[in-house]
Design a protein around this motif. Structure first.
Motif, short mmCIF file in Angstrom:
data_model
loop_
_atom_site.label_atom_id
_atom_site.label_comp_id
_atom_site.label_asym_id
_atom_site.label_seq_id
_atom_site.Cartn_x
_atom_site.Cartn_y
_atom_site.Cartn_z
N LYS A 130 -9.04 3.10 -0.60
CA LYS A 130 -8.04 2.08 -0.94
C LYS A 130 -8.48 1.30 -2.18
O LYS A 130 -7.66 0.96 -3.04
CB LYS A 130 -7.82 1.13 0.23
CG LYS A 130 -7.09 1.75 1.42
CD LYS A 130 -6.74 0.69 2.43
CE LYS A 130 -6.08 1.27 3.66
NZ LYS A 130 -4.85 1.99 3.40
N HIS A 148 -5.14 7.24 -1.09
CA HIS A 148 -5.91 6.43 -0.15
C HIS A 148 -5.55 6.82 1.27
O HIS A 148 -4.52 7.46 1.53
CB HIS A 148 -5.67 4.93 -0.38
CG HIS A 148 -4.30 4.46 0.01
ND1 HIS A 148 -3.96 4.11 1.31
CD2 HIS A 148 -3.18 4.28 -0.73
CE1 HIS A 148 -2.71 3.73 1.34
NE2 HIS A 148 -2.20 3.82 0.12
N PHE A 166 0.84 -1.21 0.00
CA PHE A 166 0.00 0.00 0.00
C PHE A 166 0.87 1.26 0.00
O PHE A 166 0.45 2.31 -0.52
CB PHE A 166 -0.94 0.00 1.20
CG PHE A 166 -2.10 -0.94 1.06
CD1 PHE A 166 -3.17 -0.63 0.23
CD2 PHE A 166 -2.11 -2.15 1.72
CE1 PHE A 166 -4.24 -1.49 0.09
CE2 PHE A 166 -3.18 -3.03 1.58
CZ PHE A 166 -4.25 -2.70 0.76
#
Length: 903
Positions: free
Chosen positions: A577, A569, A538
């Protein structure tokens, strides 16, 4: 023969004679008026130099003056205005047709019988606005009875240029607060009619007796009940009054329902029956109805004056209607009303004044008013910020009262509260109430915004006290609360000291349901932090977005190729996300090619080239697999997350959707990883990237002599990735049972109230479920009656409903009200209403925060709390605001304004 002409001395003698007679009249009137009692609420003392001697009361009743004192009354009232009660046409002297009688304008022969005309009437002297008042006078009502006789020399000069003002701030529901009855007030009260107030909690007297509402009705011989229109209760004086006698009676001594009212509760019988049969009451009642009829027909003595007032009221109705519409328009669209100046016509006057000026181009009435405002600085405009705030508060309170009334009618409700800081660093707590609104056969679940509350507490106990205090101020009873909805914060959801625990100790039926969307978000956040690989993944997604968004030229190159832009995000918004991962996963080849071009383009800056090369090194076979697997997981979570945030969502449906989500995650765990690896191989092959896992060199750890041998087998790179993906998905699945435990309990209580369950359940199971539910809600339901109703209901509903087997609780409730079956199945109807008040998420609170950020932005950071919360309710509940009729508010404003105008 011609008569002798009077000499100058004769005229002088006549003038002296007239002056003596006038002084004698003034002295006689002074002696009489001093003995009268005038209500001190409407009086002020005038300065000595402004009042003529001998006049000591603002209200002169000519009927109480001796006949010999009326001879020269024309001199006394010359240049003044007589305010008279409405009299029949046959009693009016010829040539006099207005409520405002200026004797100076009447011919001498018309005044012969003026004493007969003004008999039983009152002279009402009212002063002008502040700028017209002589110094020392600070009220519109002048009580001359408190002024010495030598102070009244020049009152005729003072009152000759003033106007009649009717006190429009009258509480029409409480006769104990009414001012002394003048003709103008009598006309206004008759026009409004008796507005009855039925008290809820009546105080008792020394003997423990109190007024009973049954006396508002008269029982006839045939058993029918008739409303006593004439009987009114005063909350201020705790007594009852007779409406027609209070307005028309001339004998205040014999009627017990005048003055301070009747409060001898022990002897209401026979006083009320005797009074309504008395001759004086019947005469006053007839006078009331005759005057009411003449007012409606426009044939009263002051009909011309009333017509003028009505025209003025219509003018102000049009102006105020436009003002209110402009304020509603600005509030609904979250627009700032004010500019840097408050003068209409200036370029920086703000949206409100500029809209008013724009509309005036198409409204002659408003155009005239705007022209008057521009010409005079002292003209009442209703454009000022103070009036804007008053109207905003009035509109917001009207909407709030409408919502609270609907909540009280629904009886059962659920509460939702959440907090956020505003731009001025004040903690704002949003109050949302969930209830079932029943409008004839229309059934809907409402989550209505009520207020923004400035919170100064952080602990669960402190926040709970603020919530309970606000519910008490709104008149919403806590005992009818059946649900609570908050986020998962410790101060709100704490098991022992959270807000939900404090409220449950006062009302154990207020079931707490954690926000399902917030819980789902926390489940995803924890899954994304299960391993370093997931955390770095991420981070890589965010790095790609930051690289392109930090430069305008880079972003332009990206958007020229991609149809969908990249997204950022955050942890607080889990749906972000999904959008960020999906944007890269669906455009991975284009993003990779753009990075390659940037890394080789020497015309670009060194930072751009080096950044592109760093990102290219991160794009490998492992990243392609994670992009695809997380895209599958996040897509499933986002679909459920969006569905949960609907205000019509119910707990049972949410539970089924979450169970379906668990099944989808398990399916991805079992089969999705292999599919993602195959897709990643195809993408890597297309981009000429190696499609195999890079094996890392194993670390050699120096062992001590006392260390235990490490016999764990070493996992290959592919196996390690599988383990980390399984760990993330197992975290999601395992957290569901813990996070939604409370929701599952509620479903177990009410789950049988669906068409499918009722159709398939045996009678023994229905009996068990109904008794368990009735045991928990013993104050609301009867277990045996609920069981018998369900047994009959499922057969009847199956025959009348086409989709009974798939019917939801909301559809069952709509069916009951559609066929008017509430009386037949009252326990089922109550159980369904209680169930539907239980919230699934607090998304409505979050949506109100979005409005808060728009309304109170950095340019409007000093906005007051009242203005904020009322503009908030107008904006958030704009659909309800569009349906409410504000004509009553407009009429109230217009009436006050119209009766202050000088004609």
């Amino acid at each position: 023969m011609s008569s002798k002409k009077p000499s100058g001395s004769w005229f002088a003698k006549q003038r002296l004679k007239k002056e003596k007679e006038s002084k004698k009249l003034a002295k006689d009137i002074n002696k009489w008026l001093i003995s009268e009692t005038i209500n001190a609420n409407n009086v002020v003392v005038a300065p000595p130099e402004l009042e003529p001697s001998g006049i000591s009361s603002n209200h002169l009743n000519i009927s109480d003056v001796e006949s010999e004192q009326i001879d020269n009354v024309d001199y006394f009232i010359e240049n003044n205005q007589i305010d008279v009660v409405v009299a029949p046409p046959e009693l009016e002297p010829s040539g006099i047709s207005s409520n405002h009688l200026n004797i100076s304008e009447v011919e001498s022969e018309q005044i012969d019988n003026v004493d007969y005309f003004i008999e039983n009437n009152q002279i009402d002297v009212v002063v002008a606005p502040l700028e017209l008042e002589p110094s020392g006078i600070s009220s519109n009502h002048l009580n001359i009875s408190e002024v010495e006789s030598e102070q009244i020399d020049n009152v005729d000069y003072f009152i000759e240029n003033n106007q009649i003002d009717i006190d429009c701030n009258i509480n029409f529901k409480d006769p104990g607060t009414w001012p002394p009855i003048t003709s103008s007030i009598r006309t206004l009260l008759v026009e409004k009619g008796p507005q009855h107030y039925e008290p809820k909690n009546v105080p008792s007297d020394d003997k423990g007796r109190h007024f009973s509402k049954k006396w508002f009705y008269r029982n006839l011989s045939n058993g029918e009940r008739v409303r006593r229109q004439w009987l009114m209760y005063s909350e201020l004086k705790n007594s009852v009054f007779c409406f027609p006698c209070l307005l028309f009676s001339n004998d205040n001594r014999t009627c017990p329902f005048l003055n301070n009212g009747f409060d001898d509760w022990q002897h209401l019988n026979p006083y009320i029956p005797d009074h309504e049969k008395s001759k004086s009451h019947l005469n006053n009642f007839i006078s009331w109805k005759e005057l009411e009829k003449r007012i409606h027909m426009g044939v009263t003595i002051d009909c011309e004056f009333e017509k003028t007032i009505e025209k003025e009221k219509e003018k102000w109705r049009n102006i105020l209607r436009i003002i209110i519409d402009v304020i509603l328009f600005c509030s609904k669209n979250n627009l700032a009303l004010r500019g840097t100046t408050e003068k209409i016509g200036d370029l920086n006057s703000g949206i409100f004044l500029q809209l008013i000026e724009l509309i005036s181009h198409y409204s002659p009435i408003l155009a005239q008013h705007v022209h008057e405002v521009k010409q005079s600085n002292f003209c009442t405009s209703y454009f000022s910020p103070t009036i804007q705030n008053e109207i905003i508060v009035l509109l917001g309170q009207t909407i709030r009262n409408k919502i609270i009334t609907s909540i009280k009618e629904a009886k059962y409700y659920g509460i939702m509260f959440d907090c956020t800081p505003d731009i001025s660093h004040k903690e704002q707590m949003s109050q949302i109430i969930r209830y079932v609104k029943i409008d004839n056969t229309e059934i809907s679940i409402e989550e209505s915004f009520v207020d923004f509350i400035q919170s100064r507490e952080k602990t669960g106990t402190g926040l709970a006290s603020e919530i309970l205090k606000k519910l008490e101020e709104d008149g919403i009873e806590l005992k009818n609360c059946r649900a609570q909805g908050y986020d998962n914060g410790a101060n709100m959801a704490g098991k022992y000291n959270g807000v939900q625990a404090v409220i449950c100790r006062q009302n154990e039926l207020a079931t707490f349901i954690p926000c399902a969307a917030h819980s789902l978000n926390r489940i995803g956040v924890h899954a994304a932090e299960t391993s370093p690989t997931m955390i770095s993944f991420f981070g890589t997604v965010q790095k790609v977005f930051n690289f392109f968004s930090s430069s305008v030229s880079r972003w332009e190159k990206l958007t020229s190729v991609l149809k969908v832009t990249l997204k950022s995000h955050s942890d607080t918004r889990w749906s972000s996300k999904k959008r960020a991962v999906s944007a890269i996963n669906q455009n991975i080849t284009q993003v990779y090619e753009i990075l390659q071009c940037m890394s080789n383009d020497e015309s670009l800056s060194a930072d751009t080239m080096e950044g592109a090369k760093c990102l290219l090194r991160l794009f490998n076979f492992k990243i392609f697999i994670l992009l695809d697997i997380w895209d599958l997981i996040l897509t499933q979570i986002d679909l459920i997350n969006c569905s949960l945030q609907s205000k019509n969502q119910t707990v049972d449906t949410a539970s089924f959707m979450l169970k379906g989500l668990i099944s989808s995650i398990m399916n991805i765990r079992n089969n999705g990883l292999e599919i993602s690896i195959n897709k990643a191989k195809a993408t890597a092959s297309f981009l000429n990237i190696p499609s195999h896992f890079e094996e890392k060199r194993s670390k050699i750890i120096k062992r001590r002599f006392d260390d235990s041998p490490n016999d764990e087998p070493k996992l290959r790179a592919e196996q390690e990735l599988n383990r980390e993906c399984y760990l993330a998905m197992d975290s999601i699945i395992s957290n569901f049972s813990r996070r939604y435990e409370q929701m599952n309990k509620v479903v177990s209580d009410f789950g049988f109230l669906t068409g499918n369950k009722l159709f398939n359940m045996k009678s023994e199971d229905v009996l068990k479920w109904s008794r368990d539910l009735a045991m928990k809600y013993s104050d609301d339901l009867n277990g045996f009656d609920l069981y018998s109703e369900l047994e009959c209901f499922k057969n009847q509903a199956y025959n009348l409903m086409d989709n009974f087997k798939s019917a939801t609780p909301l559809e069952l409730l709509k069916f009951i009200h559609k066929y008017s079956l509430k009386d037949v199945y009252p326990n089922i109807e109550i159980a369904l209403r209680i169930f539907l008040t239980i919230p699934v998420t607090t998304a409505t609170c979050e949506r109100s925060f979005s409005k808060l950020k728009i309304i109170k932005n950095y340019l409007r950071s000093t906005m007051s709390q009242d203005r904020l919360t009322n503009m908030g309710i107008i904006s958030i509940e704009r659909e309800l605001a569009s349906k409410i009729n504000f004509e009553d508010i407009i009429d109230e404003f217009a009436t006050k304004k119209a009766r202050k105008v000088k004609f």
